[in-house]
Design a protein around this motif. Sequence first.
Motif, mmCIF file in Angstrom:
data_model
loop_
_atom_site.group_PDB
_atom_site.id
_atom_site.type_symbol
_atom_site.label_atom_id
_atom_site.label_comp_id
_atom_site.label_asym_id
_atom_site.label_seq_id
_atom_site.Cartn_x
_atom_site.Cartn_y
_atom_site.Cartn_z
ATOM 1 N N ASN A 548 0.651 -1.754 0.337
ATOM 2 C CA ASN A 548 0.307 -0.236 -0.291
ATOM 3 C C ASN A 548 0.880 1.439 -0.162
ATOM 4 O O ASN A 548 0.618 2.287 -0.068
ATOM 5 N N ASN A 549 2.186 1.229 0.326
ATOM 6 C CA ASN A 549 2.691 2.487 0.266
ATOM 7 C C ASN A 549 4.019 1.871 -0.283
ATOM 8 O O ASN A 549 5.811 2.324 0.043
ATOM 9 N N PRO A 550 4.595 1.764 -1.706
ATOM 10 C CA PRO A 550 5.723 1.482 -2.342
ATOM 11 C C PRO A 550 7.717 2.558 -1.633
ATOM 12 O O PRO A 550 6.393 3.800 -1.452
ATOM 13 N N GLY A 551 7.915 1.911 -1.401
ATOM 14 C CA GLY A 551 9.137 2.587 -1.025
ATOM 15 C C GLY A 551 9.016 2.882 0.258
ATOM 16 O O GLY A 551 10.157 3.411 1.114
ATOM 17 N N GLN A 552 8.199 3.594 0.817
ATOM 18 C CA GLN A 552 8.370 3.456 2.168
ATOM 19 C C GLN A 552 9.791 2.539 2.653
ATOM 20 O O GLN A 552 10.222 3.295 4.160
ATOM 21 N N ALA A 553 9.328 1.621 2.977
ATOM 22 C CA ALA A 553 10.212 0.241 3.684
ATOM 23 C C ALA A 553 11.774 0.733 3.538
ATOM 24 O O ALA A 553 12.236 0.179 4.236
ATOM 25 N N THR A 554 11.893 0.921 2.731
ATOM 26 C CA THR A 554 13.270 1.134 1.931
ATOM 27 C C THR A 554 13.803 2.328 2.602
ATOM 28 O O THR A 554 15.306 2.132 2.746
ATOM 29 N N SER A 555 13.325 3.373 3.414
ATOM 30 C CA SER A 555 14.248 4.611 4.153
ATOM 31 C C SER A 555 14.868 4.543 5.170
ATOM 32 O O SER A 555 15.767 4.881 5.928
ATOM 33 N N TYR A 556 14.631 3.263 5.576
ATOM 34 C CA TYR A 556 14.406 2.891 7.389
ATOM 35 C C TYR A 556 16.563 2.444 6.743
ATOM 36 O O TYR A 556 17.668 3.298 7.634
ATOM 37 N N MET A 557 16.932 1.450 5.856
ATOM 38 C CA MET A 557 18.073 0.812 6.370
ATOM 39 C C MET A 557 19.199 2.338 5.192
ATOM 40 O O MET A 557 19.895 2.373 5.445
ATOM 41 N N ILE A 558 18.990 2.503 4.295
ATOM 42 C CA ILE A 558 19.026 3.218 3.392
ATOM 43 C C ILE A 558 19.712 4.555 4.220
ATOM 44 O O ILE A 558 20.608 4.804 4.350
ATOM 45 N N GLY A 559 18.447 5.034 5.620
ATOM 46 C CA GLY A 559 18.765 6.382 5.665
ATOM 47 C C GLY A 559 20.197 5.739 7.256
ATOM 48 O O GLY A 559 20.857 6.081 7.168
ATOM 49 N N GLN A 560 19.988 4.619 7.776
ATOM 50 C CA GLN A 560 21.087 4.374 8.549
ATOM 51 C C GLN A 560 22.342 3.703 8.527
ATOM 52 O O GLN A 560 23.429 3.968 8.952
ATOM 53 N N ILE A 561 22.372 3.347 6.900
ATOM 54 C CA ILE A 561 24.050 3.389 6.218
ATOM 55 C C ILE A 561 24.560 4.098 6.340
ATOM 56 O O ILE A 561 25.754 4.358 6.407
ATOM 57 N N ARG A 562 23.589 5.426 5.585
ATOM 58 C CA ARG A 562 24.021 7.058 5.201
ATOM 59 C C ARG A 562 24.836 7.590 6.496
ATOM 60 O O ARG A 562 25.880 8.384 6.770
ATOM 61 N N ILE A 563 24.161 7.822 7.716
ATOM 62 C CA ILE A 563 24.470 7.975 8.575
ATOM 63 C C ILE A 563 26.051 7.361 9.653
ATOM 64 O O ILE A 563 26.360 8.048 10.039
ATOM 65 N N MET A 564 26.009 6.353 9.436
ATOM 66 C CA MET A 564 26.608 5.278 9.819
ATOM 67 C C MET A 564 27.987 5.487 9.254
ATOM 68 O O MET A 564 29.355 5.439 9.726
ATOM 69 N N GLU A 565 28.339 6.215 7.612
ATOM 70 C CA GLU A 565 29.205 5.848 6.644
ATOM 71 C C GLU A 565 29.276 8.043 7.048
ATOM 72 O O GLU A 565 30.743 7.653 7.023
ATOM 73 N N LEU A 566 29.049 8.359 7.157
ATOM 74 C CA LEU A 566 29.197 9.676 7.801
ATOM 75 C C LEU A 566 29.982 9.892 9.104
ATOM 76 O O LEU A 566 30.915 10.248 9.107
ATOM 77 N N ARG A 567 29.101 9.093 9.756
ATOM 78 C CA ARG A 567 30.282 8.951 11.223
ATOM 79 C C ARG A 567 31.998 8.254 11.007
ATOM 80 O O ARG A 567 32.898 8.972 12.278
ATOM 81 N N ASP A 568 31.796 7.162 10.274
ATOM 82 C CA ASP A 568 33.513 6.747 10.153
ATOM 83 C C ASP A 568 33.901 7.749 9.930
ATOM 84 O O ASP A 568 34.845 7.542 9.471
ATOM 85 N N LYS A 569 33.127 8.491 8.576
ATOM 86 C CA LYS A 569 33.711 8.970 7.920
ATOM 87 C C LYS A 569 34.798 9.947 8.368
ATOM 88 O O LYS A 569 35.947 10.552 8.679
ATOM 89 N N ALA A 570 33.550 10.367 9.620
ATOM 90 C CA ALA A 570 34.294 11.661 10.082
ATOM 91 C C ALA A 570 34.898 11.206 11.208
ATOM 92 O O ALA A 570 36.593 12.050 12.059
#
Length: 611
Positions: A548-570
């Motif tokens: 019923n809500n295409p795409g919304q479920a992908t936001s969780y892991m994609i967002g977490q991966i990017r936050i962790m990548e930015l922390r590792d980068k810092a």
Amino acid sequence: MKLQRPLIALLFAATSLSAYAAQPAEAPAAKTASPSAEAEDARLLAFLDAAFDEQVAMSPEAMTSLGLKTDYDKLDDYSDAQRNEYRELAERQLAEMKAQFDYETLSPAGQLSYRLFENDVERGRARFKWRWHEFPISTNGSPAGDIPVFLINQHRVDTVADAQAYVSRLEEVERVMGEVAANVRTQADKGILPPKLNFEPVRADAKKVLTGAPFDGGPDNTILADFKEKVGKLNAPAEVKAKLIADASAALTGPFKRGYETMFAVLSEIEPKATDNDGAWSLPQGDAYYADQLRLFTTTDLSADQIHNTGLAQVKRIHGEMEAIKERVGFKGSLQDFFAHIKTSPEFKYPNTEAGRQQYLKDATAKIDQVMAAAPRYFSRLPKAPLEVKAVEEWRQDTAPVAFYNRPAPDGSRPGIYYVNLADMTQVLKPQVETIAYHEGAPGHHFQGAMAQELPGIPKFRRFGGYSAYGEGWGLYAERFGKEMGFYQDPYQEFGMLSSQLWRAVRLVVDTGLHAKRWSREQAIDYFKENSLVSERDIVKEVERYINNPGQATSYMIGQIRIMELRDKAKAALGDKFDIREFHTVVLGNGALPLDVLEAQVDAWIAEKKA
């Protein structure tokens, strides 16, 4: 997903911004802006806040959510004509901003607000063509359930006039349901039909709302009970209170009930035309629609194939972490056997009783309390608003998610609420209590959502807006960060955390599988069962939610991966200069941001620290 009104679509639009002026939270650069830039920033802030107020003024429900009592006796206009008015308003405001402000005269912080507003409007313009693809009646909810929740949780009754406004809103339901029914028929004429699986849950929830007094001889209906409780606290004569209750009862059995009958009629009319469409691909221009959904919810240009493959890789990685815990506790058998052991063993279950539900709420509250005690070591700022844990009301359990968070009112009149669906305690697992509390409560959505509202000096549209990849990515980050805070001492609780991470990795595979690779509902459910610890009841609810809500479920892991990548980068760039409290300030200190803008903020902070 409910058919969004344009105001809400605008306030919570997601966009991807590249090469934007970066301004780290509370960075010295904000204090050294030239006097002229400071003056222009202040003028822009006033303009954007006035624009926000003008948008909100078109939505009585939004005003109530923000703690205002303007148009307190009205519900929103759900018609397509009103959505077009919202769109025209947004375009006019954008044109006015461009005419009144020179981007180059603003400070980096002001430029960020300028570009975010500009791109939110532009994104809303691009999204407007897809407004008919969103189902107003679905397993994720419908106005039949949403309006009672809104009245119970957000309509305060401090005076007799407030109580009369509550009654007027009950009467407004007849109009609202007529507008929703018209939208459903228009969608059907365009070849956009809700899947068959939506109809019975929506019908069942709506019927529950019409159960009890004054509709029948049972105990008070949940709305009437709420109204009586609120009226009972008023400082008013008994005869005034009695009349208010009589008026509410008449509104419920009159226009309110007629509105629900309108909903039932359109459900019966459309249901025979519905099919078992399991994905966006089955809708007109479905592939283009789904690609846009992924851009909306991830704030990236990742393709469905890229997201699918990321999900497969994450599932494999997390399975490896789970294998290590399985070995640590000495379990003999496969990982799937271990899943079955945890799902079926009584030691991991609560009693399926009211006492069991109350114990869950007590345990979840205790987990949040321990986070709040430890949080000052990891966060420079904590939310001022209180946080409560509540069970989803029985009458909306069939369409409510497993767990979710409601923001507090900005004026402090309503706390942040972490809701959990406890419909069937046999499907609730003790090892998952801790991780869900961290995601939905603290340090997850409450820290991000409540603190955003409390940030000084940024426009209201940023304080109250959101981007799914940012907000849900932070929630998932918060789950795993609980381990760094010293929690998950029990290996089964840590396994529960990993099971929640796995759940979101599976979502990447299943959502793209359904909508891009044309998986059937059954195929999606089978993949979930084979690869996760999620209960069978919740698996079905999850898959139907994604349909019923295409795409919304992908936001969780994609967002977490990017936050962790930015922390590792810092960490790599700063070494001993890295401070987790400062990093969290950068991530949370500007309100919700698209992921590429968040990266620009982190990069600016790194550069400042290294200078």
